[in-house]
Write an enzyme that holds these catalytic residues in place. Sequence first.
Site, PDB file in Angstrom:
ATOM      1  NE  ARG A   1      -7.982   7.683  -6.119  1.00  0.00           N
ATOM      2  CZ  ARG A   1      -7.648   7.339  -4.885  1.00  0.00           C
ATOM      3  NH1 ARG A   1      -6.387   7.135  -4.575  1.00  0.00           N
ATOM      4  NH2 ARG A   1      -8.556   7.197  -3.946  1.00  0.00           N
TER       5      ARG A   1
ATOM      6  CB  THR B   1      -2.850   4.949   3.281  1.00  0.00           C
ATOM      7  OG1 THR B   1      -3.426   5.043   1.987  1.00  0.00           O
ATOM      8  CG2 THR B   1      -2.245   6.289   3.640  1.00  0.00           C
TER       9      THR B   1
ATOM     10  CB  SER C   1      -0.927   0.005   1.220  1.00  0.00           C
ATOM     11  OG  SER C   1      -0.192   0.123   2.421  1.00  0.00           O
TER      12      SER C   1
ATOM     13  CB  THR D   1      -0.984   6.176   0.095  1.00  0.00           C
ATOM     14  OG1 THR D   1      -1.754   5.035  -0.268  1.00  0.00           O
ATOM     15  CG2 THR D   1      -1.367   7.332  -0.802  1.00  0.00           C
TER      16      THR D   1
ATOM     17  CB  THR E   1      -5.906   4.589   5.934  1.00  0.00           C
ATOM     18  OG1 THR E   1      -6.641   3.920   6.968  1.00  0.00           O
ATOM     19  CG2 THR E   1      -4.583   5.057   6.508  1.00  0.00           C
ATOM     20  N   GLY E   2      -8.128   4.592   3.800  1.00  0.00           N
ATOM     21  CA  GLY E   2      -9.393   4.096   3.270  1.00  0.00           C
ATOM     22  C   GLY E   2      -9.815   4.872   2.039  1.00  0.00           C
TER      23      GLY E   2
HETATM   24  N1  ASP Z   1      -6.665   6.734   1.188  1.00  0.00           N
HETATM   25  C1  ASP Z   1      -5.905   6.157   0.119  1.00  0.00           C
HETATM   26  C2  ASP Z   1      -6.392   6.706  -1.177  1.00  0.00           C
HETATM   27  O1  ASP Z   1      -7.599   6.821  -1.368  1.00  0.00           O
HETATM   28  C3  ASP Z   1      -5.967   4.682   0.020  1.00  0.00           C
HETATM   29  C4  ASP Z   1      -6.056   3.940   1.281  1.00  0.00           C
HETATM   30  O2  ASP Z   1      -5.816   4.438   2.346  1.00  0.00           O
HETATM   31  O3  ASP Z   1      -6.374   2.752   1.228  1.00  0.00           O
HETATM   32  O4  ASP Z   1      -5.567   6.982  -2.017  1.00  0.00           O
END
Ligand code: ASP
Length: 359
Positions: free
Chosen positions: A233, A205, A84, A223, A256-257
Amino acid sequence: MTEVSRRGFLRAAAAAAALGHHAARAADPPKSSGGRPSGPTVIASANGLPATAKAAELIAQGVAPVDAVVAGVAIVEADPTDHSVGLGGLPNERGVVELDASVMDGPTHNSGAVAGLQRIRHPAQVALRVLRRTDHAILVGAGALEFARAHGFEEENLLTDEARRIWLKWKESHSDRDDWIPPVDAPDAGAVRRDSGSVLHTYGTINCDALDARGNLGGVTSTSGLSYKLPGRVGDSPIIGAGLYVDNEVGAAGSTGRGEAVIKNCASFATVEQMRAGKSPTDACLAALGRIVAHVKDARLRRADGRPNFDVKMYALAKDGRFGAASIWSGARFAVYSNGHNRLEDAGYLFDRPEDMKG
Ligand code: ASP
């Protein structure tokens, strides 16, 4: 806040309260005479145990929190088994690793960030260089790489063989309307899951936030972003106020997420503002998540029961040393260094994770 948005927020908070959200137990670190912990306090996402330990060690030696957390996350950025972040991060849909990172320094209220950075293992270090050596807040893509080169960062191929295999598995299995075909005996490459109905992708992340004994804060989020994203993106991680926010008078927060949800709700800023208004770190995280949930309008992002089909985790560290984290769905943990101990703790959450969202 307008009356309309205030009412919207109150509705979200009331909804979260009615759902009986779960707060992890409040942390109670030992205090110095100034009311703050007498040593470093560092929190991070669950993959950040090595980062919290390293950052705490450096802060104890007098290193500023922002420098310490960047050094801490460098361990995770360099770990090829963490898909990640940094080296070994999962690539975009074309198989190219594009990294996002931001840093924020409490005492100066300065920030730096890079987005869509290719070929540099430590995007957080480049973000710190943006903070210290430019008058800008964010550099993207080719410009970010040129800046990193100018500062002597080494270029390398970040796509490890393992990450390439996982990407290839995705490429071969995500559509029955293209010409990519998996081998008949394809073993399960793992690390991919169906989480939004039709698209296979993974999240991950590292966020890390620190407080020193003088009450100074610093934070970082780094990340490889949403795996198999469209080239170009940009997620929440490099956006100040979204994936990271630090206010030296109040606290630090990160996420995160699902970055798209975090960006549209300025979730790290919202979390810090909730702490400013008097909420504990965990309750501030839950309030920001409640607002995200209240704003999920698209059917494609909702489960049959109306709840989001994605997760977001928020992490928060207050200036007085209290800390917390929370996720939309249960089961999350986070890394903490406080009172001389480095460990994982349970995060608070809004909803019990259903069986079909496990694994
Ligand atoms: N927040 C990160 C993103 O959307 C990805 C993640 O944390 O899983 O790029």
